[in-house]
Design a protein around this motif. Structure first.
Motif: not given
Ligand code: NAP
Length: 592
Positions: A147-159
């Motif tokens: 299971t390869r991580v293809q995308d990781a993104r941060y959301d400031e609103a939910t931290q």
């Protein structure tokens, strides 16, 4: 940082580990998250997602889970082990002593129950150890393989971080732990026509799981770093012919691997506390170079004859003792380094019978400024009739054909190509992951011209993202498993601090990153390292920004990061929990 030369872990760096894997006394402080969960089709939520199930990722899982956090680990490989799963080329083995140095140190039980059999363990043995670690601490239930991580993104609103995987999962986590490996993004050289080659082609850093036979084959090997130098003698024993394509000749010292006597293991176990303390002992404040314990004598207090006698003795002993038991001036003083280079070139002339081949093998960089290499009969291999050396500095590769490698002087027909061409080291695996931080900023964009980071652990604009063995840590110049433990524990204590203080996000300031960069460089500039093209500087990858990315402090690095924590996480900005948390007096606090 150093108190009288003894190891001092910060008050927050508590190591109270039981063998059941709980970190005793810390459960009270880890409560379930109060953060708002992201909307959308995210189905699973964790306190932490760890990327990578190698030496670092598995320890991170163990430690964070022991604190009571919910943790999920993803890895693209079919088995745990990271580097030790992928680098299964012939001859692959540890180049530091296995017991106790290439192993986790946190559990006395683990130290007592694992019987290393050789002084420098082979890749299958290290992999078995890591498999045992996974079973012994019941890690597998929280590790998702293939299971390869293809995308990781941060959301400031939910931290929170949202992670998407190759298997279609979409999960969220408060913390993203990147245990992606410092040497795990293979470097495949762009050789014109490489895809036209009709034979087998294998990279040492992503070696096939099925056995590879060299029998009766003409094998070409490109690359003479640690991997090539370990693999070439083994391949030559079986192949019909081996052609080595060498760009930069290398110094290598005999590994002198040997079976470990049971009493050696017993001695380590009986003195484990002292042994472990020795592994972390702070270098003296006046050390010539903190990572170099040295032999207690200055090269300048001895005559040339005495120095030569030491080099002979160290050569006879082999191992990385040739570096670490050498004079402390070895990596900082040109004159002493040149003397050692002359000594090693003399050894090549003694070993290699054909003077023309010996001349092609002569390195000319400062010894030790590329990663020191150990071998088992590397130079001797060139005395075999079935081995040919091509000096690419005089006869460069022009391209590949269907049948082989074409250099300026002609074509070398081969049935198999082995690429021992190394890695986009230290930063490559993070760049391939390319997480997106605050406002969608990509790490590739952020690191376009310089790999800014703080303590090698964090990057501004990437809140709640932590790296293990990132750029600016001691990495492969320290002990990888112990380094992973200590970095993880620092990260864990930072998380704990946040939970205790009701904080939802942490990231370094850019000013702190710049200061850290100066600190890492100031240490490097005292040495000969930056004067050599190496993967430490990124010079092995065309177009990569030149940036010396290794902290040369050895154990001093861990004292330094403990000091940062002790002093209230200087250089970090904390943001209160978006779900409503208390403000903090530690670090700088941003208004949510
Ligand atoms: P490496 O040290 O980077 O060596 C790669 C080799 O490939 C170098 O000789 C390099 O030449 C050559 N090369 C790269 N691109 C080329 C091209 N386009 N054309 C011709 N030659 C090219 O990689 P590695 O041997 O895989 O080792 C990397 C690190 O992994 C080691 O330094 C070590 O830290 C770790 N490692 C450890 C062990 C162990 O513990 N036993 C074993 C293997 C690896 P240049 O020098 O000219 O760039």
């Amino acid at each position: 940082m150093n108190e009288g030369g003894t190891w001092r872990v910060s008050a927050t760096m508590t190591r109270v580990e039981s063998d059941e894997g709980r970190v005793e006394g810390l459960e009270h402080s880890v409560t379930s998250t109060t953060h708002p969960l992201p909307q959308g089709d995210t189905t699973e939520h964790y306190d932490a997602v760890v990327i990578g199930a190698g030496v670092s990722g598995m320890y991170a899982l163990h430690h964070l889970r022991g604190m009571g956090l919910s943790v999920r680990v993803y890895d693209g490989a079919p088995r745990v082990g990271g580097t030790w799963w992928h680098n299964r080329y012939p001859g692959a083995r540890v180049d530091g002593p296995s017991a106790p140095l290439y192993g986790y140190t946190f559990s006395d039980e683990l130290v007592k129950e694992w019987d290393w059999t050789e002084s420098q363990s082979s890749q299958p043995d290290v992999l078995s150890y890591l498999e045992h670690f996974a079973d012994r601490f019941d890690l597998r239930r929280d590790i998702q393989l293939e299971t390869r991580v293809q995308d990781a993104r941060y959301d400031e609103a939910t931290q929170r971080w949202t992670v998407e995987t190759s298997t279609g999962l979409r999960v969220s986590a408060e913390f993203l732990i990147c245990a992606v490996g410092a040497l795990s993004a293979p470097n495949r050289p762009e050789i014109p026509g490489i895809d036209d080659f009709e034979g087998e082609c294998h990279h040492t850093g992503s070696w096939p799981q099925e056995p590879v036979s060299f029998s009766g084959k003409r094998v070409g090997v490109i690359g003479t770093g640690s991997s090539g130098i370990q693999a070439i003698p083994e391949i030559a024993k079986e192949a019909a012919h081996v052609t080595v394509f060498q760009r930069t000749p290398q110094y290598t010292v005999p590994a002198r691997n040997r079976p470990l006597a049971p009493e050696e293991l017993t001695a380590v176990r009986e003195n484990w506390e002292d042994v472990r303390a020795g592994m972390m002992a702070a270098p003296p404040p006046d050390a010539v170079l903190p990572m170099m314990p040295g032999n207690g004598r200055s090269a300048f207090d001895e005559t040339p004859e005495q120095r030569h006698a030491l080099y002979e003795k160290l050569w006879a002993q082999g191992t990385l003792g040739f570096v670490y038991g050498n004079y402390p001036e070895l990596l900082v003083n040109e004159e002493i380094n040149r003397e050692v280079c002359d000594f090693l070139r003399g050894k090549i002339r003694e070993i290699v019978r054909d003077p023309e081949t010996a001349e092609k093998l002569m390195p000319d960089h400062f010894y030790g400024t590329k990663r020191p290499i150990l071998d088992d009969g590397y130079y001797e291999t060139y005395n075999r009739d079935n081995v040919t050396l091509v000096d690419l500095r005089k006869d460069p590769i022009e391209g590949m054909t269907r049948e082989g490698v074409r250099t300026a002087t002609g074509e070398h027909a081969i049935d198999m190509l082995v690429l021992a061409t190394g890695f986009d080291a230290i930063t490559g695996s993070m760049l391939r992951l390319d997480p997106k931080g605050r406002g969608g900023v990509s790490l590739r964009e952020k690191w376009k011209s310089h790999f800014h980071n703080y303590l090698g652990l964090m990057v501004s604009d990437f809140p709640n993202l932590f790296m293990i063995h990132g750029p600016g840590t001691p990495g492969v110049l320290y002990l990888m498993p112990l380094g992973a433990e200590l970095e993880t524990e620092w990260i864990a204590n930072c998380m704990l601090h946040m939970r205790e203080q009701g904080l939802g996000a942490v990231e370094p300031t850019h000013a702190a990153e710049l200061a850290w960069d100066r600190e890492v460089n100031a240490l490097a500039d005292r040495t000969l390292f930056p004067r050599t093209d190496s993967w430490y500087t990124g010079a092995n990858i065309p177009g990569k920004p030149r940036h010396f990315s290794v902290h040369l402090g050895g154990p001093a690095y861990f004292h330094r990061i403990a000091e940062v924590a002790d002093e209230g996480y200087e250089g970090l900005v904390f943001t209160p929990n978006a779900g409503g948390g208390a403000e903090t007096g530690s670090g700088r606090t941003r208004r949510a």
